[in-house]
Design a protein around this motif. Sequence first.
Motif, PDB file in Angstrom:
ATOM      1  N   SER A   1       0.763  -1.288  -0.067  1.00  0.00           N
ATOM      2  CA  SER A   1       0.011   0.021  -0.010  1.00  0.00           C
ATOM      3  C   SER A   1       0.807   1.165   0.000  1.00  0.00           C
ATOM      4  CB  SER A   1      -0.975  -0.011   1.095  1.00  0.00           C
ATOM      5  OG  SER A   1      -0.231   0.105   2.562  1.00  0.00           O
ATOM      6  N   GLY A   2       0.335   2.347  -0.330  1.00  0.00           N
ATOM      7  CA  GLY A   2       0.936   3.649  -0.131  1.00  0.00           C
ATOM      8  C   GLY A   2       1.513   4.285  -1.449  1.00  0.00           C
ATOM      9  N   GLY A   3       1.011   3.416  -2.631  1.00  0.00           N
ATOM     10  CA  GLY A   3       1.484   4.019  -3.857  1.00  0.00           C
ATOM     11  C   GLY A   3       0.664   5.138  -4.251  1.00  0.00           C
ATOM     12  N   GLY A   4       1.007   5.980  -5.414  1.00  0.00           N
ATOM     13  CA  GLY A   4       0.024   7.028  -5.678  1.00  0.00           C
ATOM     14  C   GLY A   4       0.650   7.945  -6.765  1.00  0.00           C
ATOM     15  N   LEU A   5       0.422   9.344  -6.742  1.00  0.00           N
ATOM     16  CA  LEU A   5       0.993  10.028  -7.434  1.00  0.00           C
ATOM     17  C   LEU A   5       1.703  11.304  -6.628  1.00  0.00           C
ATOM     18  CD1 LEU A   5       1.285  11.691 -10.390  1.00  0.00           C
ATOM     19  CD2 LEU A   5      -0.936  12.749  -9.715  1.00  0.00           C
ATOM     20  N   ALA A   6       3.033  11.530  -7.171  1.00  0.00           N
ATOM     21  CA  ALA A   6       3.527  12.438  -6.352  1.00  0.00           C
ATOM     22  C   ALA A   6       4.289  13.688  -7.227  1.00  0.00           C
ATOM     23  CB  ALA A   6       4.746  11.898  -5.623  1.00  0.00           C
ATOM     24  N   GLU A   7       4.643  14.507  -6.926  1.00  0.00           N
ATOM     25  CA  GLU A   7       5.578  15.610  -7.866  1.00  0.00           C
ATOM     26  C   GLU A   7       6.873  15.244  -7.654  1.00  0.00           C
ATOM     27  OE1 GLU A   7       2.523  19.391  -7.909  1.00  0.00           O
ATOM     28  OE2 GLU A   7       4.359  19.413  -6.820  1.00  0.00           O
ATOM     29  N   ALA A   8       7.665  15.580  -8.521  1.00  0.00           N
ATOM     30  CA  ALA A   8       9.185  15.412  -8.480  1.00  0.00           C
ATOM     31  C   ALA A   8       9.740  16.166  -7.281  1.00  0.00           C
ATOM     32  CB  ALA A   8       9.720  15.925  -9.632  1.00  0.00           C
ATOM     33  N   GLY A   9      10.552  15.705  -6.540  1.00  0.00           N
ATOM     34  CA  GLY A   9      11.206  16.299  -5.344  1.00  0.00           C
ATOM     35  C   GLY A   9      10.169  15.768  -4.164  1.00  0.00           C
ATOM     36  N   GLY A  10       9.084  15.269  -4.463  1.00  0.00           N
ATOM     37  CA  GLY A  10       8.159  14.988  -3.187  1.00  0.00           C
ATOM     38  C   GLY A  10       8.417  13.664  -2.703  1.00  0.00           C
ATOM     39  N   SER A  11       7.655  13.021  -1.828  1.00  0.00           N
ATOM     40  CA  SER A  11       7.980  11.846  -0.899  1.00  0.00           C
ATOM     41  C   SER A  11       6.786  11.025  -0.876  1.00  0.00           C
ATOM     42  CB  SER A  11       8.139  12.085   0.224  1.00  0.00           C
ATOM     43  OG  SER A  11       9.459  13.017   0.549  1.00  0.00           O
ATOM     44  N   LEU A  12       6.827   9.947  -0.779  1.00  0.00           N
ATOM     45  CA  LEU A  12       5.889   8.947  -0.591  1.00  0.00           C
ATOM     46  C   LEU A  12       6.350   7.644   0.430  1.00  0.00           C
ATOM     47  CD1 LEU A  12       4.239   8.018  -4.184  1.00  0.00           C
ATOM     48  CD2 LEU A  12       3.007   9.118  -2.239  1.00  0.00           C
ATOM     49  N   ARG A  13       5.519   7.072   0.861  1.00  0.00           N
ATOM     50  CA  ARG A  13       5.766   6.014   1.915  1.00  0.00           C
ATOM     51  C   ARG A  13       4.995   4.883   1.487  1.00  0.00           C
ATOM     52  NH1 ARG A  13       4.638   4.721   8.100  1.00  0.00           N
ATOM     53  NH2 ARG A  13       6.706   4.000   8.677  1.00  0.00           N
ATOM     54  N   LEU A  14       5.729   3.765   1.258  1.00  0.00           N
ATOM     55  CA  LEU A  14       5.124   2.216   0.929  1.00  0.00           C
ATOM     56  C   LEU A  14       5.191   1.385   1.705  1.00  0.00           C
ATOM     57  CD1 LEU A  14       6.768   1.654  -2.691  1.00  0.00           C
ATOM     58  CD2 LEU A  14       4.714   3.019  -2.160  1.00  0.00           C
ATOM     59  N   SER A  15       4.039   0.574   2.056  1.00  0.00           N
ATOM     60  CA  SER A  15       4.132  -0.182   3.361  1.00  0.00           C
ATOM     61  C   SER A  15       3.797  -1.772   2.719  1.00  0.00           C
ATOM     62  CB  SER A  15       3.124  -0.006   4.299  1.00  0.00           C
ATOM     63  OG  SER A  15       3.200   1.170   4.958  1.00  0.00           O
ATOM     64  N   CYS A  16       4.187  -2.829   3.272  1.00  0.00           N
ATOM     65  CA  CYS A  16       3.736  -4.053   2.883  1.00  0.00           C
ATOM     66  C   CYS A  16       3.957  -4.905   3.844  1.00  0.00           C
ATOM     67  CB  CYS A  16       5.174  -4.500   1.889  1.00  0.00           C
ATOM     68  SG  CYS A  16       4.912  -6.528   1.407  1.00  0.00           S
ATOM     69  N   VAL A  17       2.647  -5.522   4.215  1.00  0.00           N
ATOM     70  CA  VAL A  17       2.334  -6.456   5.312  1.00  0.00           C
ATOM     71  C   VAL A  17       2.253  -7.989   4.668  1.00  0.00           C
ATOM     72  CG1 VAL A  17       0.608  -7.074   7.046  1.00  0.00           C
ATOM     73  CG2 VAL A  17       0.693  -4.819   6.369  1.00  0.00           C
ATOM     74  N   ALA A  18       3.116  -8.644   5.544  1.00  0.00           N
ATOM     75  CA  ALA A  18       3.266 -10.318   5.076  1.00  0.00           C
ATOM     76  C   ALA A  18       2.208 -10.904   6.107  1.00  0.00           C
ATOM     77  CB  ALA A  18       4.713 -10.638   5.480  1.00  0.00           C
ATOM     78  N   SER A  19       1.615 -12.129   5.648  1.00  0.00           N
ATOM     79  CA  SER A  19       0.758 -12.793   6.336  1.00  0.00           C
ATOM     80  C   SER A  19       0.794 -14.220   5.831  1.00  0.00           C
ATOM     81  CB  SER A  19      -0.484 -12.234   6.393  1.00  0.00           C
ATOM     82  OG  SER A  19      -1.130 -12.553   4.935  1.00  0.00           O
ATOM     83  N   GLY A  20       0.371 -15.328   6.738  1.00  0.00           N
ATOM     84  CA  GLY A  20       0.539 -16.631   6.525  1.00  0.00           C
ATOM     85  C   GLY A  20       1.782 -17.377   6.864  1.00  0.00           C
ATOM     86  N   ARG A  21       2.152 -18.332   6.336  1.00  0.00           N
ATOM     87  CA  ARG A  21       3.457 -19.039   7.110  1.00  0.00           C
ATOM     88  C   ARG A  21       4.711 -18.485   6.666  1.00  0.00           C
ATOM     89  NH1 ARG A  21       2.962 -25.460   5.774  1.00  0.00           N
ATOM     90  NH2 ARG A  21       4.788 -25.203   7.576  1.00  0.00           N
ATOM     91  N   THR A  22       5.093 -17.328   7.397  1.00  0.00           N
ATOM     92  CA  THR A  22       6.371 -16.515   7.104  1.00  0.00           C
ATOM     93  C   THR A  22       7.518 -17.093   7.639  1.00  0.00           C
ATOM     94  OG1 THR A  22       5.824 -15.053   8.767  1.00  0.00           O
ATOM     95  CG2 THR A  22       5.254 -14.446   7.101  1.00  0.00           C
TER      96      THR A  22
END
Length: 125
Positions: free
Chosen positions: A7-28
């Motif tokens: 999650s966390g993707g999207g549109l950003a302007e050059a020079g901007g910031s974004l934060r992606l997250s990834c949740v793991a589930s199941g037999r890790t």
Amino acid sequence: QVQLVESGGGLAEAGGSLRLSCVASGRTFNSFAMGWFRRSPGKEREFVAAISWTGDTTLYSDSVKGRFTISRDNAKKTVYLEMNDLKPEDTATYYCALSHHYRAEPLARNGVNYWGSGTLVTVST
């Protein structure tokens, strides 16, 4: 089986910031490295960042080093990618990755056991 949900993707302007997250589930299993890869239109998937199970080792591609930061919260089975100073060439689908190995190096060399479905990041000029 292991499921990875980004999650966390999207549109950003050059020079901007974004934060992606990834949740793991199941037999890790007990310990596992996690990381991020990306695929830009017309290009092959490439390594972005990886982090060891303990978090003491982080690896980055040269193209993102100094701008992106990978981190993890093992209690939440979540890995993050803080992306700063974004550039149009960062536009890509970003994929979360998990390796059964506890070290980061195998994942960085494409030693991935599970992939997320991807989240799109678009950086405008």
